[in-house]
Scaffold this motif. Structure first.
Motif, short mmCIF file in Angstrom:
data_model
loop_
_atom_site.label_atom_id
_atom_site.label_comp_id
_atom_site.label_asym_id
_atom_site.label_seq_id
_atom_site.Cartn_x
_atom_site.Cartn_y
_atom_site.Cartn_z
N MET A 59 0.84 -1.20 0.00
CA MET A 59 0.00 0.00 0.00
C MET A 59 0.88 1.25 0.00
SD MET A 59 -3.13 -1.10 2.53
CE MET A 59 -4.21 -2.45 2.08
N ALA A 60 1.84 1.24 -0.89
CA ALA A 60 2.81 2.33 -0.95
C ALA A 60 2.16 3.61 -1.49
CB ALA A 60 3.98 1.93 -1.84
N PRO A 61 2.67 4.77 -1.08
CA PRO A 61 2.17 6.04 -1.65
C PRO A 61 2.30 6.04 -3.16
CG PRO A 61 3.62 6.44 0.24
CD PRO A 61 3.73 4.99 -0.08
N HIS A 62 1.30 6.57 -3.84
CA HIS A 62 1.34 6.52 -5.30
C HIS A 62 2.13 7.67 -5.91
CE1 HIS A 62 -1.54 9.84 -5.72
NE2 HIS A 62 -1.37 9.76 -7.02
N ASN A 63 2.35 8.76 -5.16
CA ASN A 63 3.04 9.91 -5.74
C ASN A 63 3.72 10.71 -4.64
OD1 ASN A 63 3.79 12.32 -7.06
ND2 ASN A 63 2.19 12.01 -8.60
N LEU A 64 4.96 10.36 -4.34
CA LEU A 64 5.69 11.06 -3.27
C LEU A 64 6.07 12.49 -3.67
CD1 LEU A 64 7.98 8.29 -1.76
CD2 LEU A 64 6.06 9.45 -0.70
N THR A 65 6.03 12.77 -4.97
CA THR A 65 6.27 14.16 -5.39
C THR A 65 5.15 15.05 -4.86
OG1 THR A 65 7.35 13.39 -7.40
CG2 THR A 65 6.60 15.68 -7.37
N PHE A 66 3.90 14.59 -4.96
CA PHE A 66 2.79 15.36 -4.39
C PHE A 66 2.94 15.49 -2.88
CE2 PHE A 66 -0.48 14.21 -7.93
CZ PHE A 66 0.03 15.22 -8.72
N THR A 67 3.35 14.41 -2.23
CA THR A 67 3.52 14.45 -0.78
C THR A 67 4.59 15.46 -0.39
OG1 THR A 67 2.79 12.17 -0.50
CG2 THR A 67 4.17 13.09 1.24
N PHE A 68 5.68 15.51 -1.17
CA PHE A 68 6.73 16.48 -0.89
C PHE A 68 6.22 17.91 -1.08
CE2 PHE A 68 10.07 19.32 -2.41
CZ PHE A 68 10.98 19.24 -1.35
N LEU A 69 5.50 18.15 -2.18
CA LEU A 69 4.96 19.48 -2.43
C LEU A 69 3.97 19.89 -1.34
CD1 LEU A 69 4.39 19.35 -6.30
CD2 LEU A 69 6.11 20.69 -5.09
N GLY A 70 3.12 18.95 -0.95
CA GLY A 70 2.18 19.23 0.13
C GLY A 70 2.90 19.51 1.43
N GLY A 71 3.94 18.73 1.73
CA GLY A 71 4.72 18.96 2.95
C GLY A 71 5.40 20.32 2.93
N ALA A 72 5.92 20.72 1.76
CA ALA A 72 6.57 22.02 1.64
C ALA A 72 5.57 23.15 1.85
CB ALA A 72 7.23 22.15 0.27
N LEU A 73 4.37 22.99 1.30
CA LEU A 73 3.33 24.00 1.52
C LEU A 73 2.91 24.05 2.99
CD1 LEU A 73 1.11 23.35 -1.64
CD2 LEU A 73 2.33 25.47 -1.11
N LEU A 74 2.87 22.90 3.63
CA LEU A 74 2.57 22.89 5.06
C LEU A 74 3.63 23.65 5.85
CD1 LEU A 74 1.35 19.20 5.50
CD2 LEU A 74 0.01 21.23 6.06
N TRP A 75 4.89 23.43 5.53
CA TRP A 75 5.98 24.10 6.24
C TRP A 75 5.88 25.61 6.04
CZ3 TRP A 75 11.82 22.33 5.79
CH2 TRP A 75 12.58 23.00 6.77
N MET A 76 5.69 26.05 4.81
CA MET A 76 5.61 27.49 4.57
C MET A 76 4.38 28.09 5.25
SD MET A 76 8.38 28.05 2.97
CE MET A 76 9.07 26.63 3.85
N GLY A 77 3.25 27.40 5.16
CA GLY A 77 2.05 27.90 5.81
C GLY A 77 2.15 27.90 7.31
#
Length: 439
Positions: free
Chosen positions: A228-246
């Motif tokens: 059940m691996a993540p299907h798109n870690l690029t999205f996860t990274f972008l989401g995490g970066a947005l979380l950090w900035m926010g």
């Protein structure tokens, strides 16, 4: 004043001018006025916090899901955000941020005196910012706190069940704990609990709710047997970066002013997050032989959660220590304890937000001391630690009880799970009638 008017005045009137000027000055100083710098900063901070939910949290969770459930996660985050925003304006703000005087039930929940934001106008002040500033800033907090729960039951719960559970939890868990911690006269506020930006109110509260909901809903089909691996870690990274900035709005905005405390919170948010990301990555490297991107991003979120209750209270060295501890302990829980507990918390809501929130809340009572670089409190470390642990226990027990009752109500009213066939096909198509990827 006109020169001719001055010369025509009697000498006695001229002698009273200094006293009159002084009186006018003191009257002006007594009238509360908005600080435009603070007003601007809190508005920007509110926007940053909303950026954390949509798109930040949505992309972070969406990337962690399997491809067939990507849109269902995005839709759940969006719908929960929208629902809570409306409920906040109707009655949430009033129940969270009124009352508190006189003890009794007012120590645990507010009243409905500001239902539909009654009595608030464009000129109403809350301190030296407009009350609408404070309303929308806290609205953003309530929205992301509730949306966090989505990650615990992703890929298997009905859309209607998610919304109903979040609604009940918001009313009976988020609002009382928010009132107890942040409203003057609130039970934990009066005990001196320190929670600068929501370690107990948001992260422990939502983390426990997610764990309870995931346990009652049961694991995904094939959990522990199928990949059940993540299907798109690029999205996860972008989401995490947005979380950090926010999160800079989340933490520094909680100063409710553009001042030194806000600046300190920004510094602490940077270094604690960096320390936690490195701690998780190097810990994983040592134990598993590789530092993964997923581990690094997860560590960053753990550091953000850990520093949240402490952001304006501790110094940068204390923030680094909190980040290191949060990164390592959250990694240990997710990689070791989660499998032993056997609960399918899909995206580790409790493992990161619950555990990270507990660590941050407790360590705030340690690193707040001036000797360790903190801002200081009027009680001893032992007394402050007692209060911090009291806040953690109350938040965990309160949220757990509300969540158990809420999930049973949802189970009886709507049912919890989609059908096995729908779950295997994916919620994107079976619930929402569309696919994230059509090629």
């Amino acid at each position: 004043m006109n020169k001719a008017l001055l010369t025509s005045m009697p000498i006695t009137a001229l002698m009273t001018l200094p006293a009159l000027a002084q009186e006018v000055t003191s009257m002006t100083e007594a009238i509360p006025v908005a600080d435009t710098g603070n007003v601007t900063w809190v508005m920007v901070s509110a926007i940053l916090v909303m950026l954390m939910s949509v798109p930040g949290l949505a992309l972070f969770y969406g990337g962690l899901a399997r491809g067939k459930n990507m849109l269902s996660v995005l839709m759940q985050v969006l719908a929960v955000f929208c629902m809570i925003a409306i409920l906040w304006v109707i009655f949430g703000y009033s129940l969270a941020f009124t009352g508190g005087e006189g003890g009794g039930i007012s120590a645990f929940i507010g009243d409905l005196s500001k239902i539909f934001l009654a009595g608030i106008t464009v000129d109403t002040l809350s301190g030296d910012i407009y009350e609408y500033n404070f309303v929308v800033f806290q609205l953003a907090f309530a929205c992301i706190a509730t949306a966090l729960i989505v990650g615990a039951t992703a890929e298997r719960m009905k859309f209607s069940a998610v919304l109903l559970f979040c609604l009940i939890w918001f009313v009976f868990s988020y609002l009382p704990i928010c009132h107890m911690v942040w409203q003057p006269g609130g039970y934990l506020f009066e005990h001196g609990a320190l929670d600068f930006a929501g370690g107990t109110v948001i992260h422990i509260n939502a983390g426990v709710a997610g764990m309870v909901a995931a346990h009652v809903a049961g694991p995904r089909i094939g959990y522990g047997r199928e990949l059940m691996a993540p299907h798109n870690l690029t999205f996860t990274f972008l989401g995490g970066a947005l979380l950090w900035m926010g999160w800079f709005g989340f933490n520094a905005g909680s100063a409710l002013a553009a001042n030194g405390i806000a600046a300190l919170a920004i510094v602490n948010t940077v270094v604690a997050t960096a320390a936690a990301a490195l701690a998780w990555s190097f810990g994983e490297w040592a134990l598993r032989g590789h530092p993964s991107l997923l581990g690094g991003v997860s560590g960053a979120i753990a550091g953000l959660v850990g520093i949240t209750p402490a952001a304006g209270f501790v110094g940068p060295i204390g923030a680094i220590a909190i980040g290191l501890i949060a990164g390592l302990l959250c990694m240990w829980f997710v990689n070791t304890m989660k499998s032993r507990i056997g609960i399918d918390d899909s995206f580790d809501v409790f493992g990161i937000h619950g555990v990270g929130g507990i660590i941050g809340a407790v360590l705030t009572g340690v690193f707040v001391l001036p000797a360790l670089g903190g801002q200081g409190v009027e009680v001893s470390m032992g007394e402050q630690l007692y209060v911090q642990i009291l806040g953690v226990v109350i938040a965990m027990v309160w949220s757990a009880v509300v969540s158990v009752v809420a999930i049973q109500i949802v189970k009886a009213v709507t049912g919890l799970r989609v059908s096995q066939n729908d779950e295997r096909q994916g919620l994107d198509l079976t619930t929402h009638g569309e696919n994230a990827y059509n090629s």
